[in-house]
Design an enzyme around this catalytic site. Structure first.
Site, mmCIF file in Angstrom:
data_model
loop_
_atom_site.group_PDB
_atom_site.id
_atom_site.type_symbol
_atom_site.label_atom_id
_atom_site.label_comp_id
_atom_site.label_asym_id
_atom_site.label_seq_id
_atom_site.Cartn_x
_atom_site.Cartn_y
_atom_site.Cartn_z
ATOM 1 N N HIS A 104 25.891 4.045 -4.902
ATOM 2 C CA HIS A 104 27.022 4.649 -5.625
ATOM 3 C C HIS A 104 26.822 6.149 -5.768
ATOM 4 O O HIS A 104 25.694 6.624 -5.763
ATOM 5 C CB HIS A 104 27.161 4.032 -7.016
ATOM 6 C CG HIS A 104 27.221 2.541 -6.974
ATOM 7 N ND1 HIS A 104 28.088 1.860 -6.159
ATOM 8 C CD2 HIS A 104 26.498 1.608 -7.628
ATOM 9 C CE1 HIS A 104 27.900 0.572 -6.310
ATOM 10 N NE2 HIS A 104 26.935 0.381 -7.188
ATOM 11 N N ALA A 162 1.352 -2.844 -4.964
ATOM 12 C CA ALA A 162 2.374 -3.690 -5.567
ATOM 13 C C ALA A 162 3.110 -2.932 -6.680
ATOM 14 O O ALA A 162 2.496 -2.220 -7.476
ATOM 15 C CB ALA A 162 1.708 -4.943 -6.135
HETATM 16 C C1 LIG Z 1 -2.898 -1.622 -2.854
HETATM 17 C C2 LIG Z 1 -4.168 -2.395 -3.174
HETATM 18 C C3 LIG Z 1 -4.503 -3.333 -2.019
HETATM 19 C C4 LIG Z 1 -5.251 -1.337 -3.337
HETATM 20 O O1 LIG Z 1 -6.521 -1.932 -3.490
HETATM 21 P P1 LIG Z 1 -7.864 -1.012 -3.524
HETATM 22 O O2 LIG Z 1 -7.994 -0.213 -2.262
HETATM 23 O O3 LIG Z 1 -8.971 -1.909 -3.886
HETATM 24 O O4 LIG Z 1 -7.536 0.055 -4.644
HETATM 25 P P2 LIG Z 1 -8.273 0.249 -6.050
HETATM 26 O O5 LIG Z 1 -8.288 -1.034 -6.802
HETATM 27 O O6 LIG Z 1 -9.554 0.977 -5.783
HETATM 28 O O7 LIG Z 1 -7.267 1.206 -6.834
HETATM 29 C C5 LIG Z 1 -7.245 2.617 -6.650
HETATM 30 C C6 LIG Z 1 -6.411 3.197 -7.766
HETATM 31 O O8 LIG Z 1 -5.062 2.734 -7.640
HETATM 32 C C7 LIG Z 1 -4.607 2.079 -8.835
HETATM 33 N N1 LIG Z 1 -3.742 0.980 -8.433
HETATM 34 C C8 LIG Z 1 -3.958 0.124 -7.415
HETATM 35 N N2 LIG Z 1 -2.926 -0.729 -7.298
HETATM 36 C C9 LIG Z 1 -2.034 -0.396 -8.264
HETATM 37 C C10 LIG Z 1 -0.755 -0.902 -8.629
HETATM 38 N N3 LIG Z 1 -0.209 -1.925 -7.972
HETATM 39 N N4 LIG Z 1 -0.095 -0.306 -9.645
HETATM 40 C C11 LIG Z 1 -0.662 0.747 -10.301
HETATM 41 N N5 LIG Z 1 -1.878 1.271 -10.004
HETATM 42 C C12 LIG Z 1 -2.542 0.703 -8.987
HETATM 43 C C13 LIG Z 1 -5.915 1.608 -9.477
HETATM 44 O O9 LIG Z 1 -5.755 1.425 -10.861
HETATM 45 C C14 LIG Z 1 -6.843 2.757 -9.156
HETATM 46 O O10 LIG Z 1 -6.542 3.853 -10.020
HETATM 47 P P3 LIG Z 1 -7.684 4.946 -10.411
HETATM 48 O O11 LIG Z 1 -8.018 5.674 -9.123
HETATM 49 O O12 LIG Z 1 -6.994 5.807 -11.414
HETATM 50 O O13 LIG Z 1 -8.819 4.149 -10.933
HETATM 51 C C15 LIG Z 1 -4.018 -3.262 -4.438
HETATM 52 O O14 LIG Z 1 -4.032 -2.430 -5.590
HETATM 53 C C16 LIG Z 1 -2.689 -4.050 -4.487
HETATM 54 O O15 LIG Z 1 -1.607 -3.559 -4.788
HETATM 55 N N6 LIG Z 1 -2.827 -5.346 -4.189
HETATM 56 C C17 LIG Z 1 -1.671 -6.259 -4.119
HETATM 57 C C18 LIG Z 1 -1.104 -6.260 -2.717
HETATM 58 C C19 LIG Z 1 0.041 -7.225 -2.589
HETATM 59 O O16 LIG Z 1 1.132 -6.985 -3.080
HETATM 60 N N7 LIG Z 1 -0.199 -8.327 -1.906
HETATM 61 C C20 LIG Z 1 0.844 -9.315 -1.686
HETATM 62 C C21 LIG Z 1 0.769 -9.939 -0.338
HETATM 63 S S1 LIG Z 1 1.210 -8.803 0.978
#
Ligand SMILES: CC(C)(COP(=O)(O)OP(=O)(O)OC[C@H]1O[C@@H](n2cnc3c(N)ncnc32)[C@H](O)[C@@H]1OP(=O)(O)O)[C@@H](O)C(=O)NCCC(=O)NCCS
Length: 190
Positions: A104, A162
């Protein structure tokens, strides 16, 4: 029986989609996948070895391209009036919206004119909103429940965590999370 129904619905979906999209080899369509395309088949292109469980809505003159070896999971919607280009080896998870337009107009006067109609018709076309192409480069992973908004370019190899709302482009091999999003540039070089 469930498996047979699943296979049958997938087969019917593929037949249906091949009428409105150009589909490469070894493309699997989930049973509830949907393609709504107002244009010629060339406006929606699937490469090879793709599994697509989502929905594409291309009601105007847009183009959607999905590259080889990419997967798009359940409840993910791609809305297009301009261009959405997704590269190779991309993983796009569930419940994601990828859109190249705002749906929109932002002007309250223009929206007031919309509100005075019966809420459908040409005035409501996404063409009347701002739009800009979206690019998702090779080897990107987009986690669950993200929103990828107009004009975003996600660089090669990046991970969108995510629940992220992306309004700005992301450099290659980065982690991006949150809303407003934080970008850790070059976190995933390996
Ligand atoms: C993206 C992802 C894989 C990253 O994992 P990772 O490399 O181990 O990253 P980390 O856990 O070291 O996080 C790094 C930083 O990002 C932040 N962070 C990671 N994912 C986040 C999220 N979804 N929302 C907000 N903050 C997030 C962490 O708190 C951390 O912050 P900091 O640097 O201030 O401490 C994981 O966070 C994620 O989102 N997993 C879910 C994936 C998904 O949706 N899977 C479904 C099937 S496809």
């Amino acid at each position: 029986v469930k498996e047979i129904i699943f296979k049958l619905l997938s087969y019917l979906a593929k037949n249906q989609h091949a009428k409105v999209a150009s589909v490469g080899s070894s493309v699997f369509f989930g049973p509830f996948s949907k393609i709504n395309n107002k244009n010629s088949r060339e406006h929606i292109k699937f490469g090879n070895n793709i599994s697509f469980y989502g929905k594409i809505i291309n009601l105007e003159n847009g183009t959607v391209v999905i590259g080889d070896n990419t997967t798009v999971r359940y409840n993910t919607i791609i809305e297009c009036v301009n261009q959405v280009v997704i590269g190779k080896n991309v993983i796009i998870s569930n419940n994601i919206i990828i859109t190249d337009n705002d749906s929109h107009p932002v002007s309250f006067r223009q929206r007031e004119n919309l509100s005075l109609t019966n809420h459908e018709g040409e005035e409501w076309s996404w063409n009347n909103a701002k739009n800009s192409p979206v690019f998702i480069q090779d080897n990107v992973w987009i986690g669950r429940n993200c929103m990828i908004l107009k004009g975003v370019n996600i660089g090669k190899g990046s991970v969108i965590a995510a629940g992220t709302v992306l309004t700005k482009s992301v450099p290659p091999y980065s982690l991006c999370f949150g809303n407003p999003c934080v970008i850790k540039e070059g976190k995933y070089l390996e």
